[in-house]
Scaffold this motif. Structure first.
Motif, mmCIF file in Angstrom:
data_model
loop_
_atom_site.group_PDB
_atom_site.id
_atom_site.type_symbol
_atom_site.label_atom_id
_atom_site.label_comp_id
_atom_site.label_asym_id
_atom_site.label_seq_id
_atom_site.Cartn_x
_atom_site.Cartn_y
_atom_site.Cartn_z
ATOM 1 N N TYR A 105 0.850 -1.194 0.000
ATOM 2 C CA TYR A 105 0.000 0.000 0.000
ATOM 3 C C TYR A 105 0.880 1.236 0.000
ATOM 4 N N GLY A 106 0.313 2.330 -0.446
ATOM 5 C CA GLY A 106 1.020 3.604 -0.452
ATOM 6 C C GLY A 106 0.071 4.732 -0.106
ATOM 7 N N ILE A 107 0.586 5.748 0.566
ATOM 8 C CA ILE A 107 -0.180 6.953 0.879
ATOM 9 C C ILE A 107 0.397 8.085 0.035
ATOM 10 N N VAL A 108 -0.436 8.681 -0.823
ATOM 11 C CA VAL A 108 0.019 9.720 -1.743
ATOM 12 C C VAL A 108 -0.951 10.899 -1.691
ATOM 13 N N SER A 109 -0.659 11.918 -2.499
ATOM 14 C CA SER A 109 -1.504 13.119 -2.482
ATOM 15 C C SER A 109 -2.828 12.897 -3.188
ATOM 16 N N SER A 110 -2.792 12.244 -4.367
ATOM 17 C CA SER A 110 -4.021 12.029 -5.136
ATOM 18 C C SER A 110 -3.768 10.959 -6.186
ATOM 19 N N GLU A 111 -4.817 10.607 -6.908
ATOM 20 C CA GLU A 111 -4.694 9.604 -7.963
ATOM 21 C C GLU A 111 -4.296 10.302 -9.258
ATOM 22 N N ASN A 112 -2.988 10.464 -9.472
ATOM 23 C CA ASN A 112 -2.499 11.143 -10.675
ATOM 24 C C ASN A 112 -1.368 10.329 -11.309
ATOM 25 N N ASP A 113 -0.906 10.772 -12.476
ATOM 26 C CA ASP A 113 0.116 10.033 -13.223
ATOM 27 C C ASP A 113 1.394 9.861 -12.404
ATOM 28 N N ASP A 114 1.835 10.942 -11.749
ATOM 29 C CA ASP A 114 3.100 10.900 -11.025
ATOM 30 C C ASP A 114 3.051 9.920 -9.862
ATOM 31 N N ASP A 115 1.969 9.965 -9.077
ATOM 32 C CA ASP A 115 1.865 9.073 -7.923
ATOM 33 C C ASP A 115 1.686 7.623 -8.346
ATOM 34 N N TRP A 116 0.889 7.350 -9.379
ATOM 35 C CA TRP A 116 0.748 5.972 -9.854
ATOM 36 C C TRP A 116 2.065 5.456 -10.430
ATOM 37 N N HIS A 117 2.773 6.307 -11.145
ATOM 38 C CA HIS A 117 4.069 5.918 -11.718
ATOM 39 C C HIS A 117 5.038 5.526 -10.604
ATOM 40 N N TRP A 118 5.077 6.329 -9.549
ATOM 41 C CA TRP A 118 5.954 6.062 -8.411
ATOM 42 C C TRP A 118 5.561 4.759 -7.732
ATOM 43 N N PHE A 119 4.268 4.557 -7.477
ATOM 44 C CA PHE A 119 3.789 3.366 -6.786
ATOM 45 C C PHE A 119 4.072 2.100 -7.588
ATOM 46 N N LEU A 120 3.779 2.129 -8.886
ATOM 47 C CA LEU A 120 3.946 0.927 -9.708
ATOM 48 C C LEU A 120 5.412 0.586 -9.942
ATOM 49 N N ASN A 121 6.277 1.584 -9.970
ATOM 50 C CA ASN A 121 7.712 1.302 -10.070
ATOM 51 C C ASN A 121 8.193 0.521 -8.847
ATOM 52 N N LEU A 122 7.734 0.905 -7.666
ATOM 53 C CA LEU A 122 8.108 0.183 -6.451
ATOM 54 C C LEU A 122 7.444 -1.191 -6.406
ATOM 55 N N LEU A 123 6.215 -1.283 -6.893
ATOM 56 C CA LEU A 123 5.524 -2.571 -6.941
ATOM 57 C C LEU A 123 6.262 -3.537 -7.868
ATOM 58 N N LYS A 124 6.744 -3.029 -8.983
ATOM 59 C CA LYS A 124 7.495 -3.860 -9.922
ATOM 60 C C LYS A 124 8.757 -4.412 -9.267
ATOM 61 N N HIS A 125 9.356 -3.611 -8.398
ATOM 62 C CA HIS A 125 10.570 -4.041 -7.711
ATOM 63 C C HIS A 125 10.308 -5.254 -6.826
ATOM 64 N N ILE A 126 9.188 -5.255 -6.076
ATOM 65 C CA ILE A 126 8.935 -6.371 -5.149
ATOM 66 C C ILE A 126 8.362 -7.596 -5.866
ATOM 67 N N LEU A 127 7.861 -7.422 -7.107
ATOM 68 C CA LEU A 127 7.392 -8.590 -7.868
ATOM 69 C C LEU A 127 8.551 -9.449 -8.337
ATOM 70 N N ASP A 128 9.727 -8.857 -8.397
ATOM 71 C CA ASP A 128 10.946 -9.604 -8.714
ATOM 72 C C ASP A 128 10.834 -10.369 -10.025
ATOM 73 N N GLY A 129 10.262 -9.731 -11.044
ATOM 74 C CA GLY A 129 10.194 -10.322 -12.379
ATOM 75 C C GLY A 129 9.066 -11.304 -12.591
ATOM 76 N N ARG A 130 8.204 -11.517 -11.604
ATOM 77 C CA ARG A 130 7.110 -12.478 -11.746
ATOM 78 C C ARG A 130 6.031 -11.937 -12.683
ATOM 79 N N SER A 131 5.522 -12.762 -13.588
ATOM 80 C CA SER A 131 4.449 -12.368 -14.493
ATOM 81 C C SER A 131 3.113 -12.433 -13.763
ATOM 82 N N VAL A 132 2.343 -11.370 -13.864
ATOM 83 C CA VAL A 132 1.060 -11.305 -13.169
ATOM 84 C C VAL A 132 -0.004 -10.708 -14.086
#
Length: 225
Positions: free
Chosen positions: A168-195
């Motif tokens: 989960y993440g706490i951000v200012s609002s649902e915008n391109d910058d915050d989603w981009h930041w969140f999904l980049n970190l999410l991709k890191h913890i997926l460790d290459g797994r296809s989902v």
């Protein structure tokens, strides 16, 4: 122009008027009065508060005013909630130390004000990558309260069709910058797994999923796999 004012030193208040008078106080002032009682008894209920204050000080209060008085007392005891934002870096470090494998990230503005935070517990990461289905629901939830903001979340599904909170993440609002930041970190913890990603296809989320996770994901809508 000159005005003549004469003071008429005659009191017209009766003893009954004085005995019927009840002072009125603001909830902020009442919070200071009851602070010790709230500290000793955190479950001190508003209906008991206004009953006690009325009998002790002859104060006319409503339930809502009593509730605000208790909130003020809690602020005096615990300090203002906004002061706790300074603890975000420390909390992220302590979570990482207490739960092995936990991944956290936080950012602040140039003037050192809280901007956003991301948390994925180590047990959740291991459980999802090793035992859960390769499906992630990603969505947001708008926060209420004094400071607003938006919570972004990624939730998986286990073998028993149960929900598995991943990050989960706490951000200012649902915008391109915050989603981009969140999904980049999410991709890191997926460790290459296809989902497979399930979303409500919000324009910002849809764009960021395509740009960041397109190489190892497929994209659907809620309720459809």
């Amino acid at each position: 122009m000159v005005r003549n004012i004469r003071f008429n030193n005659v009191h017209t208040h009766t003893a009954q008027d004085i005995s019927d008078y009840k002072p009125i106080f603001h909830s902020k002032e009442m919070g200071r009065v009851i602070v010790n009682k709230v500290r000793d008894n955190p479950s001190y209920k508003p209906n008991v508060i206004y009953s006690d204050l009325e009998s002790e000080f002859s104060v006319n209060m409503t339930y809502k005013q009593a509730w605000r008085a208790k909130e003020r007392a809690n602020q005096i005891i615990e300090r203002c909630p906004k002061d706790s934002y300074i603890l975000v870096p420390w909390l992220c470090q302590r979570i990482s130390e207490a739960i092995p494998g936990t991944f956290t990230s936080w950012e602040c503005t140039d003037d050192m004000r809280f901007k956003r935070v991301f948390v994925a517990y180590g047990c959740s990461i291991r459980g999802f990558n090793n035992y859960c289905r390769p499906i992630l629901s990603i969505d947001d939830c708008h926060l209420s309260g004094n400071y607003k903001g938006t919570m972004l979340g990624a939730t998986g599904y286990d073998a028993n069709h149960g929900l598995w909170p991943l990050a989960y993440g706490i951000v200012s609002s649902e915008n391109d910058d915050d989603w981009h930041w969140f999904l980049n970190l999410l991709k890191h913890i997926l460790d290459g797994r296809s989902v497979t990603i399930l979303t409500d296809r919000h324009p910002s989320l849809k764009k960021c999923v395509r740009d960041i996770l397109a190489l190892n994901t497929t994209h659907g809508v809620f309720g459809i796999i």
